[in-house]
Design a protein around this motif. Structure first.
Motif, PDB file in Angstrom:
ATOM      1  N   ASN A 102       0.795  -1.238   0.000  1.00 54.47           N
ATOM      2  CA  ASN A 102       0.000   0.000   0.000  1.00 54.47           C
ATOM      3  C   ASN A 102       0.821   1.278   0.000  1.00 54.47           C
ATOM      4  OD1 ASN A 102      -2.427  -1.739   0.687  1.00 54.47           O
ATOM      5  ND2 ASN A 102      -1.021  -2.105   2.389  1.00 54.47           N
ATOM      6  N   SER A 103       2.144   1.157  -0.056  1.00 52.90           N
ATOM      7  CA  SER A 103       2.982   2.361  -0.034  1.00 52.90           C
ATOM      8  C   SER A 103       4.373   2.007  -0.538  1.00 52.90           C
ATOM      9  CB  SER A 103       3.108   2.903   1.391  1.00 52.90           C
ATOM     10  OG  SER A 103       3.839   1.983   2.177  1.00 52.90           O
ATOM     11  N   GLY A 104       5.159   3.047  -0.772  1.00 51.08           N
ATOM     12  CA  GLY A 104       6.527   2.846  -1.240  1.00 51.08           C
ATOM     13  C   GLY A 104       7.388   2.163  -0.191  1.00 51.08           C
ATOM     14  N   THR A 105       7.234   2.594   1.034  1.00 53.82           N
ATOM     15  CA  THR A 105       8.052   2.018   2.111  1.00 53.82           C
ATOM     16  C   THR A 105       7.804   0.510   2.225  1.00 53.82           C
ATOM     17  OG1 THR A 105       7.915   4.107   3.280  1.00 53.82           O
ATOM     18  CG2 THR A 105       8.560   2.188   4.579  1.00 53.82           C
ATOM     19  N   GLU A 106       6.550   0.136   2.186  1.00 55.34           N
ATOM     20  CA  GLU A 106       6.221  -1.303   2.265  1.00 55.34           C
ATOM     21  C   GLU A 106       6.805  -2.060   1.077  1.00 55.34           C
ATOM     22  OE1 GLU A 106       1.926  -2.271   3.374  1.00 55.34           O
ATOM     23  OE2 GLU A 106       1.928  -0.115   3.069  1.00 55.34           O
ATOM     24  N   LEU A 139      18.243   6.677  -0.396  1.00 52.86           N
ATOM     25  CA  LEU A 139      17.501   6.174  -1.543  1.00 52.86           C
ATOM     26  C   LEU A 139      16.007   6.251  -1.349  1.00 52.86           C
ATOM     27  CD1 LEU A 139      17.282   2.375  -1.665  1.00 52.86           C
ATOM     28  CD2 LEU A 139      18.405   3.491   0.220  1.00 52.86           C
ATOM     29  N   SER A 140      15.530   6.390  -0.174  1.00 47.60           N
ATOM     30  CA  SER A 140      14.089   6.551   0.021  1.00 47.60           C
ATOM     31  C   SER A 140      13.861   7.180   1.377  1.00 47.60           C
ATOM     32  CB  SER A 140      13.367   5.213  -0.053  1.00 47.60           C
ATOM     33  OG  SER A 140      13.480   4.544   1.176  1.00 47.60           O
ATOM     34  N   VAL A 141      12.616   7.523   1.646  1.00 47.01           N
ATOM     35  CA  VAL A 141      12.297   8.122   2.933  1.00 47.01           C
ATOM     36  C   VAL A 141      12.763   7.212   4.060  1.00 47.01           C
ATOM     37  CG1 VAL A 141      10.366   8.703   4.445  1.00 47.01           C
ATOM     38  CG2 VAL A 141      10.366   9.479   2.091  1.00 47.01           C
ATOM     39  N   VAL A 185      19.114   0.689  -5.350  1.00 47.17           N
ATOM     40  CA  VAL A 185      19.394   2.051  -5.829  1.00 47.17           C
ATOM     41  C   VAL A 185      18.144   2.627  -6.491  1.00 47.17           C
ATOM     42  CG1 VAL A 185      20.223   1.285  -8.116  1.00 47.17           C
ATOM     43  CG2 VAL A 185      21.070   3.417  -7.182  1.00 47.17           C
ATOM     44  N   GLU A 186      17.986   3.940  -6.392  1.00 45.15           N
ATOM     45  CA  GLU A 186      17.008   4.637  -7.225  1.00 45.15           C
ATOM     46  C   GLU A 186      17.739   4.973  -8.523  1.00 45.15           C
ATOM     47  OE1 GLU A 186      15.996   7.661  -3.903  1.00 45.15           O
ATOM     48  OE2 GLU A 186      14.683   8.162  -5.577  1.00 45.15           O
ATOM     49  N   PRO A 187      17.235   4.536  -9.686  1.00 43.01           N
ATOM     50  CA  PRO A 187      17.963   4.812 -10.932  1.00 43.01           C
ATOM     51  C   PRO A 187      18.210   6.317 -11.142  1.00 43.01           C
ATOM     52  CG  PRO A 187      16.172   3.280 -11.335  1.00 43.01           C
ATOM     53  CD  PRO A 187      16.021   3.749  -9.918  1.00 43.01           C
ATOM     54  N   GLY A 190      15.343  10.869  -6.303  1.00 39.88           N
ATOM     55  CA  GLY A 190      14.372  11.946  -6.182  1.00 39.88           C
ATOM     56  C   GLY A 190      14.522  12.744  -4.920  1.00 39.88           C
ATOM     57  N   GLU A 191      14.258  12.089  -3.813  1.00 35.85           N
ATOM     58  CA  GLU A 191      14.220  12.745  -2.499  1.00 35.85           C
ATOM     59  C   GLU A 191      15.490  13.547  -2.208  1.00 35.85           C
ATOM     60  OE1 GLU A 191      11.020  12.984  -0.229  1.00 35.85           O
ATOM     61  OE2 GLU A 191      11.228  11.671  -1.929  1.00 35.85           O
ATOM     62  N   THR A 192      16.602  13.078  -2.757  1.00 39.11           N
ATOM     63  CA  THR A 192      17.882  13.696  -2.425  1.00 39.11           C
ATOM     64  C   THR A 192      18.281  14.790  -3.411  1.00 39.11           C
ATOM     65  OG1 THR A 192      18.871  11.865  -3.596  1.00 39.11           O
ATOM     66  CG2 THR A 192      18.791  11.693  -1.211  1.00 39.11           C
ATOM     67  N   PHE A 218      15.829  -1.991  -8.078  1.00 42.15           N
ATOM     68  CA  PHE A 218      15.615  -0.602  -8.487  1.00 42.15           C
ATOM     69  C   PHE A 218      14.394  -0.072  -7.747  1.00 42.15           C
ATOM     70  CE2 PHE A 218      17.600  -0.436 -13.036  1.00 42.15           C
ATOM     71  CZ  PHE A 218      18.869  -0.508 -12.469  1.00 42.15           C
ATOM     72  N   ASP A 219      14.587   1.000  -7.023  1.00 43.20           N
ATOM     73  CA  ASP A 219      13.466   1.718  -6.432  1.00 43.20           C
ATOM     74  C   ASP A 219      12.998   2.735  -7.471  1.00 43.20           C
ATOM     75  OD1 ASP A 219      11.871   3.575  -5.208  1.00 43.20           O
ATOM     76  OD2 ASP A 219      13.015   3.672  -3.347  1.00 43.20           O
ATOM     77  N   GLU A 220      11.958   2.361  -8.230  1.00 41.79           N
ATOM     78  CA  GLU A 220      11.414   3.252  -9.280  1.00 41.79           C
ATOM     79  C   GLU A 220      10.135   3.934  -8.776  1.00 41.79           C
ATOM     80  OE1 GLU A 220      12.132   3.930 -12.738  1.00 41.79           O
ATOM     81  OE2 GLU A 220      13.494   2.328 -13.398  1.00 41.79           O
ATOM     82  N   ILE A 221      10.034   4.034  -7.459  1.00 42.62           N
ATOM     83  CA  ILE A 221       8.813   4.594  -6.862  1.00 42.62           C
ATOM     84  C   ILE A 221       8.562   6.022  -7.327  1.00 42.62           C
ATOM     85  CG2 ILE A 221       7.900   5.371  -4.611  1.00 42.62           C
ATOM     86  CD1 ILE A 221       9.189   2.692  -3.498  1.00 42.62           C
ATOM     87  N   GLN A 222       9.627   6.796  -7.421  1.00 40.40           N
ATOM     88  CA  GLN A 222       9.480   8.182  -7.884  1.00 40.40           C
ATOM     89  C   GLN A 222       9.790   8.324  -9.371  1.00 40.40           C
ATOM     90  OE1 GLN A 222      11.251  12.435  -6.411  1.00 40.40           O
ATOM     91  NE2 GLN A 222      10.746  10.979  -4.837  1.00 40.40           N
ATOM     92  N   SER A 223      10.768   7.546  -9.840  1.00 43.06           N
ATOM     93  CA  SER A 223      11.281   7.761 -11.203  1.00 43.06           C
ATOM     94  C   SER A 223      10.543   6.940 -12.262  1.00 43.06           C
ATOM     95  CB  SER A 223      12.772   7.385 -11.237  1.00 43.06           C
ATOM     96  OG  SER A 223      12.950   6.016 -10.898  1.00 43.06           O
ATOM     97  N   ALA A 247       5.173   2.561  -6.410  1.00 47.35           N
ATOM     98  CA  ALA A 247       4.092   3.047  -5.540  1.00 47.35           C
ATOM     99  C   ALA A 247       3.647   4.400  -6.114  1.00 47.35           C
ATOM    100  CB  ALA A 247       4.563   3.173  -4.086  1.00 47.35           C
ATOM    101  N   LYS A 248       3.576   5.422  -5.289  1.00 47.82           N
ATOM    102  CA  LYS A 248       3.187   6.780  -5.720  1.00 47.82           C
ATOM    103  C   LYS A 248       2.008   6.776  -6.688  1.00 47.82           C
ATOM    104  CE  LYS A 248       7.223   9.350  -4.395  1.00 47.82           C
ATOM    105  NZ  LYS A 248       6.891  10.070  -3.179  1.00 47.82           N
ATOM    106  N   GLY A 249       2.265   7.068  -7.993  1.00 46.99           N
ATOM    107  CA  GLY A 249       1.155   7.303  -8.917  1.00 46.99           C
ATOM    108  C   GLY A 249       0.546   6.072  -9.562  1.00 46.99           C
TER     109      GLY A 249
END
Ligand SMILES: Cc1ncc(COP(=O)(O)O)c(C=O)c1O
Length: 398
Positions: A102-106, A139-141, A185-187, A190-192, A218-223, A247-249
């Motif tokens: 239900n979320s990026g963290t999960e 790499l993430s919150v 890694v986030e490809p 974002g957050e940073t 790959f954490d593509e949650i934002q990208s 996650a996100k959108g």
């Protein structure tokens, strides 16, 4: 209804909050309770991917809400099946299993848990952004550097390294004490501060993972999902992960997290070893199907690329005229403007002038507008950003 206290009375002081009471949204715009219009370059921190109240998403939610709102993963559901069929037309082909949350963290937590079980190794290397020699957060919150110390027990076994330390990877992996099985890694980070890795960097990670049998996450949650002008940010460098977090959108604004894996990774998790009560919720799945329809059917990935080029050109033009801009970077609808000074006043001035901007750290403006951006809104945004940066220069007398 008259409210006698504000939200802070109940929710605590854990978010950077802005004085805007949002009443409604459509496409790239938001309106507050007084009817004032804003261009939304904050984009719900990336959640408003296909635009606020996207027609396809609204209709899908309405229809599904009248049929079934909840359905546990222990039962089957056609809204979920339809979403899965659509999802697997857009994700990299080697990823053919998915865990719903239900979320990026999960989603990231599940990825780490699955990878640790699959590799039977606890150690994880997490890549931080390093830009102009400075080390950024995380790499993430969940992995935000600022909060790393207080939440350290959660991060037991994680070695953080920066982009510039890539040459040390072999040594870290080869050190038995680290027990490394995973690289995450986030490809594009974002957050940073919208940190784009150097060319060849992701390929090198892939090569190291292949050489030592490590799992690449790959954490593509934002990208991901067209944000950077390609469906997946990893495609800019032709690299595919073994696990991908989303996650996100992905569900048009309804909460959903996804952990996509190669089949053998998720297949090593047995019944009862991991679960989520809300997972695969029919409402979120209906909204998710509509989101994918919009991404594909409305050519939003292509639009993100096209508008991103235009938007970035406009921002680079501002860099030429405003000395307080240090750098402009990013792709598609994931752009960063690094300033030489603290941006707090710019954010608040943006609100006065009708544009919502996001921050990354103290001095980076982050733009995550919806992918439905058009030329007019793009030009309007550039003009508004020009105006608030000009005011900042006047305030600072530069
Ligand atoms: C790249 C990335 N990963 C993970 C997360 C955490 O997602 P969530 O806030 O949905 O838990 C975020 C949130 O901003 C993110 O940007």
């Amino acid at each position: 209804m008259i409210f006698t206290v504000n939200e802070e009375h109940f929710v605590g002081n854990i978010y950077q909050r802005f004085p805007v009471n949002v009443a409604k949204g459509k496409g790239c715009n938001l309106w507050d309770t007084d009817g004032k219009e804003y261009v939304d370059c904050m984009g719900g921190y990336g959640v408003a991917l296909v635009g606020h109240c996207n027609d396809r998403v609204v209709n899908a939610i309405k229809k599904q809400a009248e049929q079934l709102i909840t359905c546990h993963m222990s039962l089957h559901n056609n809204s979920r099946l339809e979403f899965l069929n659509k999802l697997f037309t857009i994700v990299p082909q080697n990823l053919n299993r998915v865990f719903f949350s239900n979320s990026g963290t999960e989603s990231v937590e599940a990825a780490i848990k699955f990878s640790r079980k699959y590799t039977n190794k606890k150690g994880i290397i997490a890549l931080n952004g390093a830009y102009h020699g400075k080390t950024f957060g995380a790499l993430s919150v969940t992995y935000n550097e600022k909060y790393r110390k207080s939440f350290m027990p959660l991060l037991d076994g994680v070695t953080f390294i920066s982009y510039s330390d890539i040459d040390k990877l072999d040594d870290i992996v080869n050190n038995q004490n680290n027990d490394i099985g995973t690289i995450i890694v986030e490809p594009i980070q974002g957050e940073t501060g919208i940190i784009v890795p150097p060319d060849g960097f992701l390929k090198k990670l892939r090569t190291i993972c292949d050489k030592y049998n490590l799992v690449l996450i790959f954490d593509e949650i934002q990208s991901g999902l067209g944000r950077t002008g390609k469906m997946w940010a990893g495609q800019h460098w032709g690299v595919e992960p073994d696990i991908m977090c989303l996650a996100k959108g992905i569900a048009g604004g309804v909460p959903m997290g996804l952990t996509l894996t190669r089949s053998e990774i998720l297949d090593c998790i047995k019944v009862g070893e991991h679960s989520s009560t809300f997972a695969g919720n029919p409402l979120a799945c209906a909204a998710g199907s509509a989101t994918i329809d919009s991404l594909v059917g409305d050519n939003l990935v292509e639009n993100s690329k096209k508008m991103g080029i235009l938007f970035k050109e406009g921002l680079l033009g501002l860099k030429d005229t405003h000395k307080i801009i240090r750098d402009v970077r990013g792709f598609g609808m994931m752009l960063g403007i690094e300033m030489k000074f603290d941006i707090k006043d710019i954010l608040f001035d943006g609100i006065k002038n009708g544009i919502l901007l996001l921050y990354s750290g103290k001095n980076i403006l982050r733009l995550l507008p919806p992918l439905v951006m058009d030329e007019d809104i793009s030009k309007k945004s550039i003009n508004l950003i020009d105006r608030v940066i000009t005011s900042e220069e006047k305030r600072r007398n530069v």
